[in-house]
Write a protein that holds these residues in place. Structure first.
Motif, PDB file in Angstrom:
ATOM      1  N   ASP A  62       0.811  -1.213   0.000  1.00 42.65           N
ATOM      2  CA  ASP A  62       0.000   0.000   0.000  1.00 42.65           C
ATOM      3  C   ASP A  62       0.849   1.270   0.000  1.00 42.65           C
ATOM      4  N   SER A  63       2.021   1.199  -0.606  1.00 40.49           N
ATOM      5  CA  SER A  63       2.852   2.398  -0.737  1.00 40.49           C
ATOM      6  C   SER A  63       2.510   3.099  -2.039  1.00 40.49           C
ATOM      7  N   ALA A  64       3.126   4.253  -2.253  1.00 38.24           N
ATOM      8  CA  ALA A  64       2.859   5.001  -3.484  1.00 38.24           C
ATOM      9  C   ALA A  64       3.416   4.269  -4.707  1.00 38.24           C
ATOM     10  N   GLN A  65       4.426   3.399  -4.497  1.00 39.99           N
ATOM     11  CA  GLN A  65       5.045   2.713  -5.630  1.00 39.99           C
ATOM     12  C   GLN A  65       4.424   1.342  -5.918  1.00 39.99           C
ATOM     13  N   ALA A  66       3.855   0.705  -4.903  1.00 36.69           N
ATOM     14  CA  ALA A  66       3.307  -0.646  -5.088  1.00 36.69           C
ATOM     15  C   ALA A  66       2.188  -0.886  -4.087  1.00 36.69           C
ATOM     16  N   SER A  67       1.124  -1.542  -4.546  1.00 38.25           N
ATOM     17  CA  SER A  67      -0.002  -1.801  -3.645  1.00 38.25           C
ATOM     18  C   SER A  67       0.050  -3.194  -3.024  1.00 38.25           C
ATOM     19  N   PHE A  68       0.632  -4.170  -3.745  1.00 36.09           N
ATOM     20  CA  PHE A  68       0.625  -5.575  -3.335  1.00 36.09           C
ATOM     21  C   PHE A  68      -0.803  -6.076  -3.101  1.00 36.09           C
ATOM     22  N   ALA A  69      -1.766  -5.449  -3.775  1.00 33.90           N
ATOM     23  CA  ALA A  69      -3.166  -5.822  -3.589  1.00 33.90           C
ATOM     24  C   ALA A  69      -3.372  -7.293  -3.941  1.00 33.90           C
ATOM     25  N   GLY A  70      -3.869  -8.079  -2.973  1.00 30.89           N
ATOM     26  CA  GLY A  70      -4.174  -9.485  -3.202  1.00 30.89           C
ATOM     27  C   GLY A  70      -2.969 -10.400  -3.223  1.00 30.89           C
ATOM     28  N   GLU A  71      -1.757  -9.869  -3.025  1.00 28.16           N
ATOM     29  CA  GLU A  71      -0.563 -10.711  -3.105  1.00 28.16           C
ATOM     30  C   GLU A  71      -0.355 -11.511  -1.811  1.00 28.16           C
ATOM     31  N   PHE A  72      -0.553 -10.866  -0.664  1.00 30.21           N
ATOM     32  CA  PHE A  72      -0.475 -11.573   0.616  1.00 30.21           C
ATOM     33  C   PHE A  72      -1.849 -12.168   0.937  1.00 30.21           C
ATOM     34  N   ALA A  87      -4.758 -18.851  11.193  1.00 24.31           N
ATOM     35  CA  ALA A  87      -4.923 -17.775  10.200  1.00 24.31           C
ATOM     36  C   ALA A  87      -3.745 -16.805  10.259  1.00 24.31           C
ATOM     37  N   ILE A  88      -3.279 -16.514  11.477  1.00 26.40           N
ATOM     38  CA  ILE A  88      -2.111 -15.623  11.638  1.00 26.40           C
ATOM     39  C   ILE A  88      -0.898 -16.226  10.926  1.00 26.40           C
ATOM     40  N   TYR A  89      -0.679 -17.543  11.103  1.00 27.76           N
ATOM     41  CA  TYR A  89       0.456 -18.195  10.438  1.00 27.76           C
ATOM     42  C   TYR A  89       0.287 -18.187   8.914  1.00 27.76           C
ATOM     43  N   THR A  90      -0.932 -18.385   8.446  1.00 33.48           N
ATOM     44  CA  THR A  90      -1.194 -18.376   6.990  1.00 33.48           C
ATOM     45  C   THR A  90      -0.806 -17.028   6.383  1.00 33.48           C
ATOM     46  N   VAL A  91      -1.218 -15.965   7.058  1.00 30.81           N
ATOM     47  CA  VAL A  91      -0.906 -14.623   6.554  1.00 30.81           C
ATOM     48  C   VAL A  91       0.592 -14.348   6.652  1.00 30.81           C
ATOM     49  N   PHE A  92       1.204 -14.708   7.795  1.00 34.87           N
ATOM     50  CA  PHE A  92       2.622 -14.409   8.007  1.00 34.87           C
ATOM     51  C   PHE A  92       3.502 -15.138   6.995  1.00 34.87           C
ATOM     52  N   ARG A  93       3.156 -16.407   6.701  1.00 37.93           N
ATOM     53  CA  ARG A  93       3.972 -17.194   5.763  1.00 37.93           C
ATOM     54  C   ARG A  93       3.782 -16.768   4.316  1.00 37.93           C
ATOM     55  N   SER A  94       2.698 -16.058   4.039  1.00 38.34           N
ATOM     56  CA  SER A  94       2.432 -15.682   2.634  1.00 38.34           C
ATOM     57  C   SER A  94       3.453 -14.690   2.095  1.00 38.34           C
ATOM     58  N   ARG A  95       4.275 -14.110   2.984  1.00 38.17           N
ATOM     59  CA  ARG A  95       5.312 -13.183   2.515  1.00 38.17           C
ATOM     60  C   ARG A  95       6.343 -13.884   1.655  1.00 38.17           C
ATOM     61  N   LYS A  96       6.407 -15.227   1.766  1.00 40.47           N
ATOM     62  CA  LYS A  96       7.390 -16.000   1.007  1.00 40.47           C
ATOM     63  C   LYS A  96       6.779 -16.703  -0.196  1.00 40.47           C
ATOM     64  N   HIS A 113      10.506  -9.790   2.658  1.00 41.49           N
ATOM     65  CA  HIS A 113       9.551  -8.837   3.225  1.00 41.49           C
ATOM     66  C   HIS A 113       9.426  -8.962   4.730  1.00 41.49           C
ATOM     67  N   GLN A 114       9.424  -7.802   5.382  1.00 46.06           N
ATOM     68  CA  GLN A 114       8.957  -7.735   6.759  1.00 46.06           C
ATOM     69  C   GLN A 114       7.433  -7.618   6.688  1.00 46.06           C
ATOM     70  N   ILE A 115       6.745  -8.340   7.541  1.00 45.23           N
ATOM     71  CA  ILE A 115       5.288  -8.314   7.482  1.00 45.23           C
ATOM     72  C   ILE A 115       4.705  -8.319   8.893  1.00 45.23           C
ATOM     73  N   ALA A 116       3.700  -7.494   9.078  1.00 49.97           N
ATOM     74  CA  ALA A 116       2.912  -7.514  10.306  1.00 49.97           C
ATOM     75  C   ALA A 116       1.558  -8.133   9.981  1.00 49.97           C
ATOM     76  N   VAL A 117       0.820  -8.545  11.026  1.00 44.10           N
ATOM     77  CA  VAL A 117      -0.492  -9.145  10.833  1.00 44.10           C
ATOM     78  C   VAL A 117      -1.520  -8.295  11.566  1.00 44.10           C
ATOM     79  N   VAL A 118      -2.583  -7.938  10.852  1.00 44.80           N
ATOM     80  CA  VAL A 118      -3.638  -7.103  11.415  1.00 44.80           C
ATOM     81  C   VAL A 118      -4.830  -7.983  11.774  1.00 44.80           C
ATOM     82  N   ILE A 119      -5.302  -7.864  12.996  1.00 44.98           N
ATOM     83  CA  ILE A 119      -6.509  -8.571  13.442  1.00 44.98           C
ATOM     84  C   ILE A 119      -7.597  -7.523  13.649  1.00 44.98           C
ATOM     85  N   GLN A 120      -8.723  -7.671  12.969  1.00 42.97           N
ATOM     86  CA  GLN A 120      -9.814  -6.714  13.103  1.00 42.97           C
ATOM     87  C   GLN A 120     -11.144  -7.425  13.329  1.00 42.97           C
ATOM     88  N   LEU A 121     -12.030  -6.709  13.997  1.00 37.69           N
ATOM     89  CA  LEU A 121     -13.397  -7.190  14.123  1.00 37.69           C
ATOM     90  C   LEU A 121     -13.993  -7.326  12.731  1.00 37.69           C
TER      91      LEU A 121
END
Length: 783
Positions: A62-72, A87-96, A113-121
């Motif tokens: 989601d930077s100005a140069q690249a969105s990575f939309a749908g990649e992770f 689910a947290i592991y699924t998202v975290f491992r998708s960086r590779k 890639h460094q990646i964080a995981v967002v948990i939302q309601l």
């Protein structure tokens, strides 16, 4: 971005972020997992039967140069702790994943890639959609464009369901779309407009409606509408939106490609006085070349007046020339209240600065040479990086910005000329008005003529070489590009100019006397026709002369201080060990380097590559509307030099035997054309030939006396070529657009400077055009 929106009170579903440090060897740390479970419990306590969405947040996502939309990966509707952990592991491992690696490679981004995981309601969306605050294809800001589906947004992203389209029409957000979403449209427009303003760029916003409430799920810059990458110096402001960019006057002063350092200094100048957001006087950047965002200026004025301002457009055309037939001005629909809130405080501040500069203008201009000489000496004596930084911050930079205010105040004096020209044209016509306003030096000397007249004085012994360099050594063809040396830095430069002048037998005084005779004749004709307006004429000419002198002197002294900044940069390069590579850092990075803070020196190689690429490109059109790709444009054999309009179909330039431009300087001359790519080719111009160039600036002045007439692609009635040509009595047609592509060296033409027309008489064969022209037969006056 979610944190920013949540903190600022936007309707973002509550949640939390798991940072990369919570993972050890691909597993969640026990302490971190315990904290996560506490967070779950708190959200569940407030939301009975809560489900969760587990989302990615990559460092480059989601930077100005690249969105990575749908990649992770994203995992929705998760409830139990065990399922959430998986689910947290699924998202975290998708960086590779392979798709992330492939996308990263295409974007030139580090793949680890460094990646964080967002948990939302999880909100159970009844409607899910996206909104672009500008058209991502054309860049138009007229409407915000959106679409939506019923249910979860995954259907919209994947294309599994047909989307409904809608528009929010600026400036008030009027809704145009299906009835079902209308009751949420106004609130979405308010959020989107506020986000766009706060973040300073057009946004791509994900949103959803659940239980009758509108939620924002994400906001990111529209990656197709960014001005470039500062790290690599890949800059193209035409990609920022559907706007009109002009470099008619600025390219004349700055024909070179900006180095990163010079461009950053230009940006400081714009930020110091600019009262229109997004309107760049000095630093709009299209592949290293300076452009001004004219449509932003007209849009602001039009919005403030409540209608399309003919006065604003007239001011633009007076300064930069008429728009080509069929080209329209793309206006951004600001609200009047928005414009007043933004502009008034800055206008008041800028007006005070300009007024103060205007009061002290004459005195400040007189003091400038001595002040600059002292600062050069102080820079030379600086022994440490901290000493040099203090000199920059406490003395040089403040004085430099004040010099810019003075230059602005002196430039305003040029309105004296435009006012007089309009009145005189009504009375005596274009040609005589042009001639009457050609003696603007009066009894003194225009700063722009000083370099050429000064060489004549040096040859006669009326001025020493040392005095010449003190007065004019800061002026040159490349004076606004700091990575290039001043004439005074080249010990052989002045001697070469002297020998060139002697060798071509230039008679500057003769030209000035001839022009003065034409001026007196036009003045006599005026007196005979309007005996009761003689005093009025004298007053108009006096005002115009004062305006021209102050404008030219103000510009000359601004260049003097501008070149002192080069001396500062060279010293910074010396003290830091970077040498000339200092010009591939921005000014804030140079400050960081001098202060001992981390600097982006690792980006210098990439910036050098792009800088050299830009220099290898041909000059761009003087008017550009919309997205302009110079690489594709340069491949087109029928490309136009005068304008490029992404909103219009490509039309080849006419093949008629007439070129039309602006009346630069009166007179009719028939002669042989000589195309010059830059001022350094001045020795190729034979006396009596007609000089044809893309544009000219002060560095071309020593060449002018050899030319029988001047033709340029770029320019306007108040441009350098027009003013100096008028002073020397050389016919000139300015701003033809494509003269350098339509004409070839050796062509015979008639230049009608009083009416802005060039008549092409004959094109020689290839062998004829390559032969040396006989100067004695190269041109003749046409009656």
């Amino acid at each position: 971005m979610l944190s920013i929106m949540y903190r600022e009170g936007y309707p973002v579903p509550e949640g939390f972020v798991i940072l990369p440090l919570a993972f050890q060897m691909e597993k969640l740390d026990n302490i971190a997992w315990a904290e996560i479970q506490v967070m779950f419990s708190e959200i569940r306590r407030k939301n009975k039967g809560a489900l969760f969405a587990v989302r990615s947040s990559g460092l480059s996502e989601d930077s100005a140069q690249a969105s990575f939309a749908g990649e992770f990966e994203t995992v929705l509707n998760v409830k139990a702790d065990k399922d959430i952990q998986e689910a947290i592991y699924t998202v975290f491992r998708s960086r590779k994943s392979q798709r992330v690696k492939a996308y990263s490679s295409v974007k030139g981004i580090e793949q680890n890639h460094q990646i964080a995981v967002v948990i939302q309601l999880m909100v159970q969306s009844e409607i899910s959609g996206v909104l672009f605050t500008a058209d991502p294809i054309t860049g138009s800001y007229t409407n915000m464009i959106g679409n939506y589906v019923h249910g979860l947004g995954e259907q919209l992203v994947s294309g599994e369901a047909n989307a409904y389209e809608f528009k929010l029409i600026r400036p008030k957000g009027k809704y145009d779309g299906p009835d079902v979403f209308q009751k949420y449209a106004s609130k979405l427009y308010q959020y989107a407009a506020k986000l766009e303003k706060e973040l300073g760029s057009p946004q791509d916003i994900e949103w959803a409606v659940a239980d009758g409430k509108l939620y924002l799920l994400q906001a990111r810059p529209i990656t197709t509408l960014t001005g470039g990458d500062l790290d690599t110096y890949e800059m193209n402001y035409s990609f920022m939106g559907d706007e009109l960019w002009i470099n008619t006057n600025v390219a004349e002063a700055i024909p070179d490609v900006y180095s990163p350092f010079t461009w950053s200094i230009g940006r400081q100048l714009d930020e110091s006085l600019n009262f229109i957001p997004g309107y760049y006087i000095f630093s709009g950047n299209i592949c290293g070349r300076p452009y001004m965002n004219i449509s932003r200026r007209v849009s602001m004025i039009t919005s403030m007046l409540g209608k399309y301002s003919k006065g604003a457009l007239k001011l633009i055309t007076d300064m930069y020339g008429e728009l080509p037939d069929g080209m329209s001005m793309p206006l951004r629909p600001f609200s009047r209240l928005e414009v007043l809130k933004v502009m008034l405080p800055v206008v008041v501040s800028a007006s005070k600065s300009t007024l103060e500069a205007s009061r002290n203008l004459v005195q400040s201009l007189k003091q400038s040479p001595e002040r600059c000489s002292k600062m050069r000496a102080d820079i030379k004596k600086a022994k440490t990086k901290q000493e040099l930084l203090s000199l920059w911050k406490e003395e040089l930079q403040p004085y430099f910005l004040k010099a810019w205010s003075r230059a602005g105040a002196s430039a305003l004096k040029m309105t004296n000329i435009t006012t007089s020209d309009k009145k005189l044209t009504e009375l005596v016509g274009t040609e005589d008005s042009n001639t009457l306003l050609s003696n603007l030096r009066g009894g003194s000397e225009l700063a722009s003529l000083g370099p050429v007249i000064g060489i004549s004085k040096v040859i006669k012994g009326d001025m020493s070489k040392e005095e010449y360099l003190r007065k004019y050594g800061h002026r040159g063809a490349h004076e606004y590009e700091m990575s290039l040396p001043d004439p005074m830095e080249d010990t052989n430069w002045l001697e070469q100019q002297i020998q060139e002048s002697i060798g071509s037998n230039m008679d500057v005084e003769g030209l000035l006397k001839k022009q003065h005779t034409q001026y007196e004749a036009a003045k006599m004709r005026f007196k005979e026709r309007y005996p009761n307006k003689v005093k009025w004429l004298e007053k108009q000419l006096e005002k115009a002369s004062e305006g021209a002198r102050l404008r030219e002197e103000g510009r000359s002294e601004f260049v003097r201080i501008f070149r002192v900044v080069r001396a500062f940069a060279l010293k910074a390069g010396e003290l830091t060990g970077l040498g000339d590579d200092i010009f591939f850092l921005y000014i804030d990075e140079v400050e960081d380097l001098l202060s001992g803070r981390a600097s982006n020196v690792m980006h210098i190689p990439a910036r050098k590559v792009n800088f050299e690429k830009y220099k290898a490109m041909p000059p761009f059109p003087s008017i550009i509307r919309g997205r302009f790709n110079p690489i594709e444009w340069s491949k087109d054999p029928n490309r136009r030099m005068d304008y490029y309009d992404a909103s219009m179909p490509i039309v080849s330039a006419t093949n008629s035997e007439t070129l039309k431009g602006y009346a630069g300087a009166a007179g009719r001359i028939e002669g042989i054309v000589r195309i010059l790519l830059n001022s350094e080719e001045g020795d190729k111009l034979l006396p009596g030939e007609i000089l044809v160039a893309t544009t000219t600036n002060i560095g071309w002045t020593p060449i002018f006396p050899k030319a029988s007439a001047i033709i340029t692609d770029i320019g306007a009635p108040l441009s350098h070529a027009a003013i100096v040509a008028r002073e020397l009595g050389i016919p000139a047609v300015i701003g033809c657009g494509n003269a350098t592509t339509r004409l070839k060296t050796g062509d015979r033409v008639i230049v009608d400077g009083g009416h802005g027309v060039v008549h092409i008489l004959e094109h020689p064969t290839q062998s004829e055009s390559s032969t040396t022209t006989n100067p004695s037969n190269s041109s003749r006056q046409s009656q």
